[in-house]
Design a protein around this motif. Structure first.
Motif, PDB file in Angstrom:
ATOM      1  N   LEU A 250       0.824  -1.255   0.000  1.00  0.00           N
ATOM      2  CA  LEU A 250       0.117  -0.087  -0.187  1.00  0.00           C
ATOM      3  C   LEU A 250       0.847   1.032  -0.096  1.00  0.00           C
ATOM      4  O   LEU A 250       0.645   2.148  -0.683  1.00  0.00           O
ATOM      5  CB  LEU A 250      -0.914  -0.150   1.156  1.00  0.00           C
TER       6      LEU A 250
ATOM      7  N   SER B  60       0.827   4.312  -2.784  1.00  0.00           N
ATOM      8  CA  SER B  60       0.331   5.668  -2.377  1.00  0.00           C
ATOM      9  C   SER B  60       1.431   6.560  -2.644  1.00  0.00           C
ATOM     10  O   SER B  60       1.196   7.585  -3.045  1.00  0.00           O
ATOM     11  CB  SER B  60       0.374   5.525  -0.554  1.00  0.00           C
TER      12      SER B  60
ATOM     13  N   VAL C  68      -3.459   5.705  -5.579  1.00  0.00           N
ATOM     14  CA  VAL C  68      -4.414   5.540  -4.617  1.00  0.00           C
ATOM     15  C   VAL C  68      -5.398   6.772  -4.577  1.00  0.00           C
ATOM     16  O   VAL C  68      -4.990   7.590  -4.469  1.00  0.00           O
ATOM     17  CB  VAL C  68      -3.851   5.215  -2.891  1.00  0.00           C
TER      18      VAL C  68
ATOM     19  N   TRP D 111      -8.210   7.853  -2.000  1.00  0.00           N
ATOM     20  CA  TRP D 111      -8.714   7.646  -0.647  1.00  0.00           C
ATOM     21  C   TRP D 111     -10.181   8.030  -0.339  1.00  0.00           C
ATOM     22  O   TRP D 111     -10.548   9.004  -0.905  1.00  0.00           O
ATOM     23  CB  TRP D 111      -7.766   8.136   0.358  1.00  0.00           C
TER      24      TRP D 111
ATOM     25  N   VAL E 245      -6.399   2.932  -7.327  1.00  0.00           N
ATOM     26  CA  VAL E 245      -6.912   2.164  -6.424  1.00  0.00           C
ATOM     27  C   VAL E 245      -7.839   2.695  -5.290  1.00  0.00           C
ATOM     28  O   VAL E 245      -7.255   3.559  -4.830  1.00  0.00           O
ATOM     29  CB  VAL E 245      -6.040   1.204  -6.128  1.00  0.00           C
TER      30      VAL E 245
ATOM     31  N   CYS F   1      -9.186   3.194  -1.887  1.00  0.00           N
ATOM     32  CA  CYS F   1      -8.929   2.663  -0.545  1.00  0.00           C
ATOM     33  C   CYS F   1      -9.504   3.271   0.551  1.00  0.00           C
ATOM     34  O   CYS F   1      -9.899   4.707   0.377  1.00  0.00           O
ATOM     35  CB  CYS F   1      -7.327   2.846  -0.184  1.00  0.00           C
TER      36      CYS F   1
ATOM     37  N   ARG G 256      -9.720   5.100   4.517  1.00  0.00           N
ATOM     38  CA  ARG G 256      -8.784   5.336   5.701  1.00  0.00           C
ATOM     39  C   ARG G 256      -8.862   4.577   6.703  1.00  0.00           C
ATOM     40  O   ARG G 256      -8.059   4.035   7.377  1.00  0.00           O
ATOM     41  CB  ARG G 256      -9.001   6.780   5.908  1.00  0.00           C
TER      42      ARG G 256
END
Length: 405
Positions: A34, A38, A43, A45, A162, A164, A166
């Motif tokens: 990850l 990032s 990513v 979020w 992607v 994701c 938190r």
């Protein structure tokens, strides 16, 4: 020494992701994976605290869908127990199979109506643009929780990034129930927390606060000022023409017996085929009833719309029983059941020593046989006598709670 245990734990966790969270082919990745994404700005979020619910094939069933959506309700009703701030969650993200996503969008459907009630006063958003725009939006910029429904995780990302979370909670499904009593949740250790409700439990008091909240949310989601009061109405939710239903003669006899008993007790009588009714129609007819009667099946999921203190009378096929509605769904209902006295025995029952209970408990084919999905149910004189007894108890229960007028 610890390697076998570590492998077993990993296997168990992956099995949970696949079974409970309905995440196909789950993979465990190291934190470095990850971090690398990032650092490469790959990513997108979801900020804040999110509840992520995936609906797989099992949720096509109304009853199975309810066990999943009410786990969502449990999480939203008790945010601090699941690691969120007291103010609640920032997002609810529902990812469903394409066919289920269509049901969730269709405003007359059970799937849409129940989701709308559980997240009320938030309003589900279905447009892909709204979902995509939500990824990366600061949680602090939102006045209230937002709810997004998508047909696939791939639609949650912008371009090739992607998506994701938190912080996220992934609810599974409740085990053969719809509501959870206070104290039954993460970290609960008291056996009393898992006890089924007594018939006289007041729904507005501990330990059933979540049920009271749902009834208020349901009323608000359909535009009602408040949950309806308990009324002297007998509602028969018929399965006529569907699997696990009475044959024509028995259906007529059963309906006549209900109508006669209601008239004698001074109750109004209503017969409804829930399979043909919209969500709102189901809410209206069930919330106006004091007693609901029906053969075991998904149509009894509408019992969650009954007023507190109402009665559910569940009819089981010969030698079959199930615990989904037992105890009145944990919804503050009085629960009664009736097992039909006649039916066709499982051909291989002798292999189980003639013990039908053991046969049903250990043999899936035997259990499916007694479930009577493919055979019409019959209605006999002994059944009628038990029904009269159950209805007398049900009517007395409602009358005691609605006064003498």
């Amino acid at each position: 020494m610890f390697a076998p245990l570590a492998r077993e734990c990993t296997s168990s966790i992956e099995a949970w992701w696949a079974r409970e969270a309905e995440l196909p082919e789950p993979e465990q990745k190291p934190a470095s994976w990850l971090s690398a994404l990032s650092d490469g700005d790959k990513v997108a979020w979801w900020e804040g605290d999110t509840v992520f619910l995936r609906l797989g094939a099992a949720s096509r069933s109304v009853a199975h869908y309810a066990t999943r959506i009410f786990f969502l309700h449990q999480v939203l009703s008790n945010p601090t127990a699941y690691g969120a701030p007291a103010g609640g969650f920032s997002n609810v993200v529902v990812v469903a199979l394409p066919e289920l996503a269509k049901k969730l969008r269709y405003r007359r459907s059970w799937h849409h109506g129940l989701l709308a009630a559980v997240v009320h006063p938030a309003v589900p958003q279905f447009r892909l643009r709204d979902v995509a725009d939500a990824v990366g939006a600061p949680a602090a910029d939102r006045a209230s929780m937002r709810v997004y429904v998508s047909a696939g995780v791939e639609n949650l990302a912008r371009g090739r990034r992607v998506p994701c979370f938190r912080r996220a909670v992934l609810p599974g499904q409740l085990d053969a129930r719809f509501f959870v009593p206070d104290g039954d949740g993460p970290g609960a250790a008291s056996a009393a927390a898992y006890a089924e409700p007594t018939f006289d439990t007041a729904v507005g008091a501990t330990p059933w606060a979540d049920v009271a909240r749902f009834r208020l949310q349901l009323a608000g989601s359909v535009g009602a000022a408040a949950p309806p009061p308990l009324r002297r109405t007998l509602l028969y939710v018929t399965r006529a023409g569907q699997p696990r239903s009475f044959d024509a003669a028995s259906e007529a006899a059963f309906g006549d017996a209900l109508a006669a008993a209601a008239a004698a007790a001074g109750f109004a009588y209503t017969r409804v085929a829930m399979a043909a009714a919209s969500f709102r129609e189901q809410v209206d007819v069930a919330s106006a009833a004091g007693v609901m009667v029906g053969v075991h099946g998904a149509q009894l999921a509408a019992s969650i719309f009954l007023p507190p203190g109402a009665v559910l009378v569940e009819v089981f096929p010969y030698r079959f029983a199930h615990r989904l509605y037992r105890g009145g769904c944990g919804a503050g209902l009085k629960y009664l059941s009736l097992a039909l006295e006649a039916g066709t025995e499982w051909p291989a029952l002798a292999a189980h020593g003639g013990d039908a209970a053991a046969c049903v408990a250990t043999d899936a084919a035997c259990r499916d046989h007694y479930r009577s999905d493919d055979r019409p149910l019959g209605w006999g004189g002994g059944d009628a006598a038990v029904l009269r007894e159950r209805l007398a108890m049900a009517f007395g229960h409602v009358v005691a709670r609605t006064g003498t007028a």
